[in-house]
Design a protein around this motif. Structure first.
Motif, PDB file in Angstrom:
ATOM      1  N   SER A   1       4.505  -1.198   3.899  1.00  0.00           N
ATOM      2  CA  SER A   1       3.391  -1.299   4.556  1.00  0.00           C
ATOM      3  C   SER A   1       2.148  -1.795   3.428  1.00  0.00           C
ATOM      4  O   SER A   1       2.325  -1.240   2.503  1.00  0.00           O
TER       5      SER A   1
ATOM      6  N   ARG B   1       4.596   9.275  16.738  1.00  0.00           N
ATOM      7  CA  ARG B   1       4.009   9.620  15.526  1.00  0.00           C
ATOM      8  C   ARG B   1       5.035   9.844  14.330  1.00  0.00           C
ATOM      9  O   ARG B   1       6.051  10.287  14.683  1.00  0.00           O
TER      10      ARG B   1
ATOM     11  N   SER C   1      -3.210   2.926  14.842  1.00  0.00           N
ATOM     12  CA  SER C   1      -2.933   4.098  15.127  1.00  0.00           C
ATOM     13  C   SER C   1      -2.154   4.975  13.922  1.00  0.00           C
ATOM     14  O   SER C   1      -2.230   5.946  13.731  1.00  0.00           O
ATOM     15  N   LEU C   2      -1.389   4.129  13.051  1.00  0.00           N
ATOM     16  CA  LEU C   2      -0.950   4.541  11.905  1.00  0.00           C
ATOM     17  C   LEU C   2      -1.478   4.041  10.517  1.00  0.00           C
ATOM     18  O   LEU C   2      -2.068   2.976  10.362  1.00  0.00           O
ATOM     19  N   SER C   3      -1.595   4.992   9.728  1.00  0.00           N
ATOM     20  CA  SER C   3      -2.216   4.501   8.400  1.00  0.00           C
ATOM     21  C   SER C   3      -0.967   4.049   7.756  1.00  0.00           C
ATOM     22  O   SER C   3       0.071   3.883   8.029  1.00  0.00           O
ATOM     23  N   HIS C   4      -1.082   3.057   6.462  1.00  0.00           N
ATOM     24  CA  HIS C   4      -0.248   2.638   5.723  1.00  0.00           C
ATOM     25  C   HIS C   4       0.904   3.521   5.374  1.00  0.00           C
ATOM     26  O   HIS C   4       2.025   3.284   5.307  1.00  0.00           O
TER      27      HIS C   4
ATOM     28  N   GLU D   1       2.076   6.142   7.135  1.00  0.00           N
ATOM     29  CA  GLU D   1       2.728   6.565   8.027  1.00  0.00           C
ATOM     30  C   GLU D   1       3.730   5.274   8.685  1.00  0.00           C
ATOM     31  O   GLU D   1       4.916   5.412   8.957  1.00  0.00           O
TER      32      GLU D   1
ATOM     33  N   LYS E   1       0.440  -4.080  11.625  1.00  0.00           N
ATOM     34  CA  LYS E   1       0.464  -2.541  11.614  1.00  0.00           C
ATOM     35  C   LYS E   1      -0.379  -1.905  12.727  1.00  0.00           C
ATOM     36  O   LYS E   1      -1.389  -2.438  12.924  1.00  0.00           O
TER      37      LYS E   1
ATOM     38  N   GLU F   1      -2.929  -6.577   8.095  1.00  0.00           N
ATOM     39  CA  GLU F   1      -2.119  -5.342   7.762  1.00  0.00           C
ATOM     40  C   GLU F   1      -0.755  -5.563   8.649  1.00  0.00           C
ATOM     41  O   GLU F   1      -0.985  -5.702   9.604  1.00  0.00           O
TER      42      GLU F   1
ATOM     43  N   THR G   1       3.796  12.659  -0.241  1.00  0.00           N
ATOM     44  CA  THR G   1       3.504  11.294  -0.795  1.00  0.00           C
ATOM     45  C   THR G   1       3.524  11.494  -2.430  1.00  0.00           C
ATOM     46  O   THR G   1       3.185  12.554  -2.950  1.00  0.00           O
TER      47      THR G   1
ATOM     48  N   ARG H   1       0.841  -1.340  -0.032  1.00  0.00           N
ATOM     49  CA  ARG H   1       0.145  -0.122  -0.113  1.00  0.00           C
ATOM     50  C   ARG H   1       0.963   1.264  -0.162  1.00  0.00           C
ATOM     51  O   ARG H   1       0.358   2.317  -0.420  1.00  0.00           O
TER      52      ARG H   1
ATOM     53  N   THR I   1       3.009   6.009  -2.670  1.00  0.00           N
ATOM     54  CA  THR I   1       1.635   5.332  -2.468  1.00  0.00           C
ATOM     55  C   THR I   1       1.552   4.332  -3.790  1.00  0.00           C
ATOM     56  O   THR I   1       1.904   4.458  -4.766  1.00  0.00           O
TER      57      THR I   1
END
Length: 308
Positions: free
Chosen positions: A66, A276, A113-116, A118, A110, A82, A282, A35, A307
């Motif tokens: 990720s 964080r 709290s973290l997006s892919h 991040e 994963k 994930e 991106t 991702r 991405t």
């Protein structure tokens, strides 16, 4: 699947998107539908031919990923999980791609709290900071820690790791990044353009250097006797090692490696809200060349990510 590859050394324009077979995972590996892919300065140097680590082109860059498990040949993960991590470093992991086969031990689940995006930005910089500060230096409450380039990829994570341990954190950045690193928890911020840290600091317990350009040797002057210099840029510098020994300072050169224990430590910090990851920009996979132009520019806040 699509991959980003290069047939020769050179500038960002040598990167091109082509079709390639989807890799087949081996036993103990998983196939990850990518991702996001984190970018690191080393990849720009490899692309340009400034490092021999991957040999000559053609090759596919990238280690930080990720994504979602598509196929699993291990009990550790199931399809649909994930995951994120740093695969195979320093061997080629070929992460600039839509799919990548990864050893299961090089991945962690994963954190929610973290997006892919991040999560992909975290592994190399997070593992470098963790292995330096936690594994080597044993950072603890009350330690005075100097982190060079605290606004960069490794630095901005290192500040948070040290603060989570209860350390007093000093960092060197440009004036434009003062508010950024203060928001991460830095207690003292020094503008490297207007002052000399080696003249104004003393009695530091731990120094983390990922900058180079003589910073490691100059940092010996600020460490207390028995302090610890950790460098990712002068790990084989005999002069620095000798000067550290003469000064009564511990010296550690660090080269990051895949580490499931440290990766889970980073996950724990993220899940507790103590870590964080800052992603400055991106780019879609097909704009990998543009991403490398930004990477070549340097002086980023945090990380750049592809991405997919």
């Amino acid at each position: 699947m699509r991959i980003v590859t290069q047939q020769e050394f050179g500038g960002p324009a040598v990167l091109s998107v082509v079709e390639a077979p989807v890799p087949r995972p081996l036993p103990t590996e998983v196939l990850v539908r990518v991702r996001a892919v984190g970018l690191n300065p080393l990849e720009a140097r490899l692309r340009a031919g400034e490092s021999p680590m991957l040999g000559r082109p053609p090759f596919v860059l990238g280690w930080d990923v990720s994504g979602v498990v598509e196929q699993s040949l291990t009990w550790r993960f199931r399809p649909g999980d994930e995951v994120f991590g740093m695969s195979l470093f320093p061997r080629a992991a070929e992460a600039y791609a839509e799919y990548v086969a990864v050893p299961a031990l090089h991945l962690a689940r994963k954190p929610a709290s973290l997006s892919h995006v991040e999560a992909a930005a975290l592994p190399i910089v997070g593992l470098t900071a963790w292995q330096g500060l936690v594994d080597l230096a044993r950072v603890a409450a009350g330690d005075r820690v100097l982190i060079h380039a605290g606004g960069g990829g490794v630095g901005h994570v290192a500040i948070q790791i040290a603060k989570a341990a209860g350390a007093h954190v000093i960092t060197t950045v440009g004036a434009d990044k003062r508010e950024f690193v203060e928001a991460l928890g830095a207690d003292e911020v020094m503008d490297y353009r207007s002052g000399d840290f080696a003249e104004s600091l003393r009695d530091v317990d731990i120094v983390l250097d990922t900058v180079g350009a003589g910073i490691a040797e100059r940092s010996l002057r600020v460490l207390r006797r028995g302090g610890h210099l950790i460098t990712a840029t002068a790990e084989d510098d005999a002069a620095v090692i000798a000067h550290a020994e003469a000064a009564g300072v511990r010296f550690s050169g660090i080269a990051v490696d895949p580490d499931p224990v440290a990766l889970r430590g980073l996950v724990d910090l993220a899940e507790r809200g103590a870590l964080r990851v800052h992603v400055e920009e991106t780019f879609p996979l097909e704009r990998a060349a543009d991403a490398h132009r930004a990477l070549d520019h340097g002086h980023r806040r945090g990380k750049l990510v592809l991405t997919v």
